[in-house]
Motif scaffolding. Structure first.
Motif, PDB file in Angstrom:
ATOM      1  N   ALA A  55     -19.105  18.713  10.125  1.00  0.00           N
ATOM      2  CA  ALA A  55     -17.945  19.578  10.333  1.00  0.00           C
ATOM      3  C   ALA A  55     -16.649  18.817  10.054  1.00  0.00           C
ATOM      4  N   LEU A  56     -16.580  17.582  10.509  1.00  0.00           N
ATOM      5  CA  LEU A  56     -15.400  16.761  10.252  1.00  0.00           C
ATOM      6  C   LEU A  56     -15.226  16.518   8.760  1.00  0.00           C
ATOM      7  N   ASN A  57     -16.325  16.216   8.085  1.00  0.00           N
ATOM      8  CA  ASN A  57     -16.298  15.983   6.644  1.00  0.00           C
ATOM      9  C   ASN A  57     -15.787  17.229   5.907  1.00  0.00           C
ATOM     10  N   LEU A  58     -16.301  18.396   6.285  1.00  0.00           N
ATOM     11  CA  LEU A  58     -15.874  19.648   5.655  1.00  0.00           C
ATOM     12  C   LEU A  58     -14.388  19.913   5.914  1.00  0.00           C
ATOM     13  N   SER A  59     -13.941  19.710   7.143  1.00  0.00           N
ATOM     14  CA  SER A  59     -12.526  19.929   7.482  1.00  0.00           C
ATOM     15  C   SER A  59     -11.620  18.986   6.691  1.00  0.00           C
ATOM     16  N   LEU A  60     -12.048  17.747   6.562  1.00  0.00           N
ATOM     17  CA  LEU A  60     -11.258  16.776   5.809  1.00  0.00           C
ATOM     18  C   LEU A  60     -11.175  17.160   4.332  1.00  0.00           C
ATOM     19  N   LYS A  61     -12.284  17.602   3.757  1.00  0.00           N
ATOM     20  CA  LYS A  61     -12.276  18.036   2.356  1.00  0.00           C
ATOM     21  C   LYS A  61     -11.344  19.233   2.157  1.00  0.00           C
ATOM     22  N   GLU A  62     -11.382  20.185   3.094  1.00  0.00           N
ATOM     23  CA  GLU A  62     -10.516  21.364   2.999  1.00  0.00           C
ATOM     24  C   GLU A  62      -9.047  20.953   3.102  1.00  0.00           C
ATOM     25  N   LEU A  63      -8.746  20.060   4.023  1.00  0.00           N
ATOM     26  CA  LEU A  63      -7.370  19.601   4.199  1.00  0.00           C
ATOM     27  C   LEU A  63      -6.877  18.902   2.937  1.00  0.00           C
ATOM     28  N   MET A  72       0.009  12.040   2.327  1.00  0.00           N
ATOM     29  CA  MET A  72      -0.068  12.418   3.734  1.00  0.00           C
ATOM     30  C   MET A  72      -0.408  11.171   4.546  1.00  0.00           C
ATOM     31  N   ALA A  73       0.328  10.908   5.592  1.00  0.00           N
ATOM     32  CA  ALA A  73       0.077   9.744   6.443  1.00  0.00           C
ATOM     33  C   ALA A  73      -1.220   9.944   7.214  1.00  0.00           C
ATOM     34  N   VAL A  74      -1.878   8.851   7.511  1.00  0.00           N
ATOM     35  CA  VAL A  74      -3.146   8.904   8.241  1.00  0.00           C
ATOM     36  C   VAL A  74      -2.956   9.608   9.585  1.00  0.00           C
ATOM     37  N   GLY A  75      -1.858   9.328  10.262  1.00  0.00           N
ATOM     38  CA  GLY A  75      -1.571   9.987  11.546  1.00  0.00           C
ATOM     39  C   GLY A  75      -1.469  11.491  11.394  1.00  0.00           C
ATOM     40  N   ASP A  76      -0.849  11.953  10.279  1.00  0.00           N
ATOM     41  CA  ASP A  76      -0.722  13.396  10.046  1.00  0.00           C
ATOM     42  C   ASP A  76      -2.091  14.012   9.778  1.00  0.00           C
ATOM     43  N   VAL A  77      -2.942  13.301   9.029  1.00  0.00           N
ATOM     44  CA  VAL A  77      -4.304  13.791   8.779  1.00  0.00           C
ATOM     45  C   VAL A  77      -5.036  13.941  10.102  1.00  0.00           C
ATOM     46  N   ARG A  78      -4.918  12.925  10.925  1.00  0.00           N
ATOM     47  CA  ARG A  78      -5.587  12.952  12.223  1.00  0.00           C
ATOM     48  C   ARG A  78      -5.116  14.121  13.085  1.00  0.00           C
ATOM     49  N   ARG A  79      -3.792  14.313  13.126  1.00  0.00           N
ATOM     50  CA  ARG A  79      -3.243  15.434  13.915  1.00  0.00           C
ATOM     51  C   ARG A  79      -3.746  16.774  13.400  1.00  0.00           C
ATOM     52  N   GLN A  80      -3.774  16.928  12.085  1.00  0.00           N
ATOM     53  CA  GLN A  80      -4.254  18.184  11.479  1.00  0.00           C
ATOM     54  C   GLN A  80      -5.712  18.450  11.840  1.00  0.00           C
TER      55      GLN A  80
END
Length: 83
Positions: A55-63, A72-80
């Motif tokens: 699920a995390l992998n899919l969400s990251l790919k979509e983002l 995009m900063a790593v912190g912003d990716v994490r927050r998203q």
């Protein structure tokens, strides 16, 4: 408890089977859920962990697909991903 004998008795076999069942149950129990999960033995990962990673992998790919070409900063990716 162990004993040395030249003859295997029925009680020896019963104890060996009991020990195998206990060891299998201990190795197959997901520590997060407390449920028996044979994936713990076959893959070393629980089904719950594997599904969460997928699920995390899919969400990251979509983002990343949405933000194609934009930094995009790593912190912003994490927050998203945590939203």
């Amino acid at each position: 408890k162990m004993r040395l004998s030249m003859v295997v008795e029925r009680k020896d076999v019963e104890e060996a089977v009991r020990l195998m069942k206990v060891a299998t149950q201990a190795a197959a129990t997901d520590p997060r859920t407390g449920r028996i999960d044979m994936d713990m033995i076959t893959t070393g990962r629980s089904t719950a962990n594997r599904e969460m990673e997928e699920a995390l992998n899919l969400s990251l790919k979509e983002l990343l697909a949405e933000r194609r070409g934009k930094r995009m900063a790593v912190g912003d990716v994490r927050r998203q991903l945590l939203e």
